[in-house]
Design a protein around this motif. Structure first.
Motif, PDB file in Angstrom:
ATOM      1  N   VAL A 142      -6.648   3.707  -1.909  1.00 57.76           N
ATOM      2  CA  VAL A 142      -6.253   2.488  -1.202  1.00 57.76           C
ATOM      3  C   VAL A 142      -7.186   2.175  -0.045  1.00 57.76           C
ATOM      4  O   VAL A 142      -7.603   1.022   0.154  1.00 57.76           O
ATOM      5  CB  VAL A 142      -4.799   2.605  -0.711  1.00 57.76           C
ATOM      6  CG1 VAL A 142      -4.461   1.464   0.245  1.00 57.76           C
ATOM      7  CG2 VAL A 142      -3.834   2.597  -1.893  1.00 57.76           C
TER       8      VAL A 142
ATOM      9  N   GLY B  50      -3.898   8.841  -3.510  1.00 56.12           N
ATOM     10  CA  GLY B  50      -3.441   7.477  -3.231  1.00 56.12           C
ATOM     11  C   GLY B  50      -4.044   6.929  -1.953  1.00 56.12           C
ATOM     12  O   GLY B  50      -4.491   5.780  -1.901  1.00 56.12           O
ATOM     13  N   LEU B  51      -4.064   7.743  -0.911  1.00 53.20           N
ATOM     14  CA  LEU B  51      -4.677   7.323   0.357  1.00 53.20           C
ATOM     15  C   LEU B  51      -6.163   7.044   0.168  1.00 53.20           C
ATOM     16  O   LEU B  51      -6.702   6.059   0.690  1.00 53.20           O
ATOM     17  CB  LEU B  51      -4.472   8.408   1.411  1.00 53.20           C
ATOM     18  CG  LEU B  51      -3.022   8.615   1.895  1.00 53.20           C
ATOM     19  CD1 LEU B  51      -2.914   9.900   2.713  1.00 53.20           C
ATOM     20  CD2 LEU B  51      -2.568   7.420   2.720  1.00 53.20           C
TER      21      LEU B  51
ATOM     22  N   LEU C 146      -0.776  12.306  -3.347  1.00 47.19           N
ATOM     23  CA  LEU C 146      -0.654  11.577  -2.080  1.00 47.19           C
ATOM     24  C   LEU C 146      -2.030  11.381  -1.444  1.00 47.19           C
ATOM     25  O   LEU C 146      -2.368  10.279  -0.994  1.00 47.19           O
ATOM     26  CB  LEU C 146       0.260  12.357  -1.132  1.00 47.19           C
ATOM     27  CG  LEU C 146       0.496  11.728   0.251  1.00 47.19           C
ATOM     28  CD1 LEU C 146       1.227  10.400   0.127  1.00 47.19           C
ATOM     29  CD2 LEU C 146       1.284  12.695   1.140  1.00 47.19           C
ATOM     30  N   ALA C 147      -2.824  12.446  -1.443  1.00 45.56           N
ATOM     31  CA  ALA C 147      -4.180  12.340  -0.905  1.00 45.56           C
ATOM     32  C   ALA C 147      -5.026  11.380  -1.733  1.00 45.56           C
ATOM     33  O   ALA C 147      -5.808  10.584  -1.195  1.00 45.56           O
ATOM     34  CB  ALA C 147      -4.832  13.724  -0.872  1.00 45.56           C
TER      35      ALA C 147
ATOM     36  N   THR D  47       2.136   1.907  -3.468  1.00 46.09           N
ATOM     37  CA  THR D  47       1.070   2.406  -4.348  1.00 46.09           C
ATOM     38  C   THR D  47       0.810   3.881  -4.113  1.00 46.09           C
ATOM     39  O   THR D  47       0.678   4.674  -5.057  1.00 46.09           O
ATOM     40  CB  THR D  47      -0.219   1.603  -4.114  1.00 46.09           C
ATOM     41  OG1 THR D  47       0.014   0.220  -4.395  1.00 46.09           O
ATOM     42  CG2 THR D  47      -1.342   2.114  -5.008  1.00 46.09           C
ATOM     43  N   ILE D  48       0.730   4.261  -2.854  1.00 50.38           N
ATOM     44  CA  ILE D  48       0.472   5.664  -2.511  1.00 50.38           C
ATOM     45  C   ILE D  48       1.630   6.548  -2.965  1.00 50.38           C
ATOM     46  O   ILE D  48       1.418   7.623  -3.538  1.00 50.38           O
ATOM     47  CB  ILE D  48       0.241   5.797  -0.989  1.00 50.38           C
ATOM     48  CG1 ILE D  48      -1.031   5.042  -0.592  1.00 50.38           C
ATOM     49  CG2 ILE D  48       0.140   7.270  -0.584  1.00 50.38           C
ATOM     50  CD1 ILE D  48      -1.204   4.880   0.906  1.00 50.38           C
ATOM     51  N   LEU D  49       2.848   6.086  -2.723  1.00 51.13           N
ATOM     52  CA  LEU D  49       4.023   6.853  -3.125  1.00 51.13           C
ATOM     53  C   LEU D  49       4.092   7.007  -4.643  1.00 51.13           C
ATOM     54  O   LEU D  49       4.399   8.090  -5.162  1.00 51.13           O
ATOM     55  CB  LEU D  49       5.291   6.172  -2.608  1.00 51.13           C
ATOM     56  CG  LEU D  49       6.627   6.840  -2.978  1.00 51.13           C
ATOM     57  CD1 LEU D  49       6.688   8.240  -2.373  1.00 51.13           C
ATOM     58  CD2 LEU D  49       7.796   5.993  -2.484  1.00 51.13           C
TER      59      LEU D  49
ATOM     60  N   LYS E  26       0.824  -1.214   0.000  1.00 52.10           N
ATOM     61  CA  LYS E  26       0.000   0.000   0.000  1.00 52.10           C
ATOM     62  C   LYS E  26       0.856   1.262   0.000  1.00 52.10           C
ATOM     63  O   LYS E  26       0.553   2.239  -0.699  1.00 52.10           O
ATOM     64  CB  LYS E  26      -0.935  -0.023   1.204  1.00 52.10           C
ATOM     65  CG  LYS E  26      -1.991  -1.118   1.146  1.00 52.10           C
ATOM     66  CD  LYS E  26      -2.876  -1.096   2.378  1.00 52.10           C
ATOM     67  CE  LYS E  26      -3.936  -2.200   2.296  1.00 52.10           C
ATOM     68  NZ  LYS E  26      -4.812  -2.226   3.502  1.00 52.10           N
ATOM     69  N   ALA E  27       1.922   1.241   0.789  1.00 52.75           N
ATOM     70  CA  ALA E  27       2.789   2.417   0.858  1.00 52.75           C
ATOM     71  C   ALA E  27       3.411   2.718  -0.504  1.00 52.75           C
ATOM     72  O   ALA E  27       3.512   3.891  -0.904  1.00 52.75           O
ATOM     73  CB  ALA E  27       3.882   2.198   1.906  1.00 52.75           C
TER      74      ALA E  27
ATOM     75  N   THR F 216       1.603   6.950  -6.751  1.00 49.77           N
ATOM     76  CA  THR F 216       0.542   7.864  -7.175  1.00 49.77           C
ATOM     77  C   THR F 216       0.974   9.311  -6.995  1.00 49.77           C
ATOM     78  O   THR F 216       0.776  10.151  -7.882  1.00 49.77           O
ATOM     79  CB  THR F 216      -0.741   7.600  -6.375  1.00 49.77           C
ATOM     80  OG1 THR F 216      -1.132   6.235  -6.522  1.00 49.77           O
ATOM     81  CG2 THR F 216      -1.882   8.494  -6.851  1.00 49.77           C
ATOM     82  N   ALA F 217       1.582   9.607  -5.856  1.00 47.97           N
ATOM     83  CA  ALA F 217       2.057  10.965  -5.596  1.00 47.97           C
ATOM     84  C   ALA F 217       3.163  11.365  -6.560  1.00 47.97           C
ATOM     85  O   ALA F 217       3.151  12.460  -7.138  1.00 47.97           O
ATOM     86  CB  ALA F 217       2.542  11.070  -4.148  1.00 47.97           C
TER      87      ALA F 217
END
Length: 265
Positions: A162, A158-159, A155-156, A125-127, A122-123, A129-130
């Protein structure tokens, strides 16, 4: 190595369909799905088979010449997103099957491993995306500040994707709210920070992670290959996502224009 005399035709075709399902639900082209299924069936000795693949379904028939056993199955496969890791892994497995490296039982085990697959952390994926949002904002004629603000929006997003959208929201609602979220953050960054910024570059870069590029390109490719039904369905699905993204961005910019006197696309 198992031979055609000790392999059940039904089992071979079930394995072929399982491989086709994994490919289809993870964004593979129609011709790739059909070709992989045919290769697996042919390698294990099934000569009398027919595979008909649509964007959301697989139709399979087959028979054993010696015993005249008939196999027929239809499987519905809902339209999903794309996971190219699984497509690549199954392509490699197909090549190794044709080289005779696996028995049918081993193929079944390998397919289970690919289907379960380890999703990206998950981390990560979020990174990603940002980072993608920020880089695209700069590429789309934005400044470094635009890239940083877009990365914050990414970043927002991605959160949101997910932890909220993927678990609790439908595809349509998730895309509309995701586009609205990044647009709102970009608007706030543009209005509340003293640095010069290009709001359009920020928003354009930030919404890139939502754009269904694989589905859109595969839809065009399917139509080019003569799979008109599947291509039209994929293009329709991609177009719906585009409309959802435009709706989310448009609503935020409309409110911004009404209350703050900003611009509207």
């Amino acid at each position: 190595m198992e031979t055609t005399t000790d392999i059940d035709v039904n089992r071979v075709l079930e394995v072929s369909m399982k491989a086709g399902r994994i490919l289809l639900e993870n964004g593979a082209e129609i011709f790739r799905v059909e070709d992989t299924m045919k290769r697996i069936a042919a390698h294990f000795g099934v000569e009398e088979e027919n595979f008909f693949v649509l964007s959301n379904g697989i139709f399979t028939t087959g028979s054993d010449r010696r015993e005249k056993k008939i196999f027929a199955k239809v499987e519905h496969i809902p339209v999903h997103g794309a996971d190219l890791y699984k497509v690549v892994a199954l392509n490699q497995l197909s090549r190794e099957i044709c080289l005779g490296r696996y028995t049918l039982s081993e193929v079944e085990e390998k397919l289970d491993e690919i289907k379960k697959g380890s999703p990206a952390p998950k981390a990560l994926t979020i990174l990603a995306t940002a980072l993608g949002a920020g880089c695209f904002a700069v590429l789309l004629d934005g400044t470094i500040w635009d890239g940083l603000f877009a990365a914050l929006s990414g970043l927002a997003l991605g959160l949101f994707m997910v932890f909220i959208s993927g678990k609790y929201l439908s595809k349509i609602t998730g895309n509309i709210l995701g586009a609205a979220l990044v647009s709102l953050i970009c608007v706030l960054c543009n209005d509340l920070t003293p640095v010069p910024s290009n709001m359009m570059s920020m928003i354009a870069g930030a919404i890139i992670p939502l754009v269904p590029g694989v589905a859109f390109v595969n839809g065009i490719r399917d139509i080019g290959d003569g799979d008109y039904i599947s291509g039209a369905v994929r293009l329709l699905d991609a177009t719906l996502v585009f409309i959802c993204i435009a709706t989310g961005v448009g609503v935020v910019l409309s409110f911004h224009s009404y209350f703050m006197g900003g611009i509207v696309l």
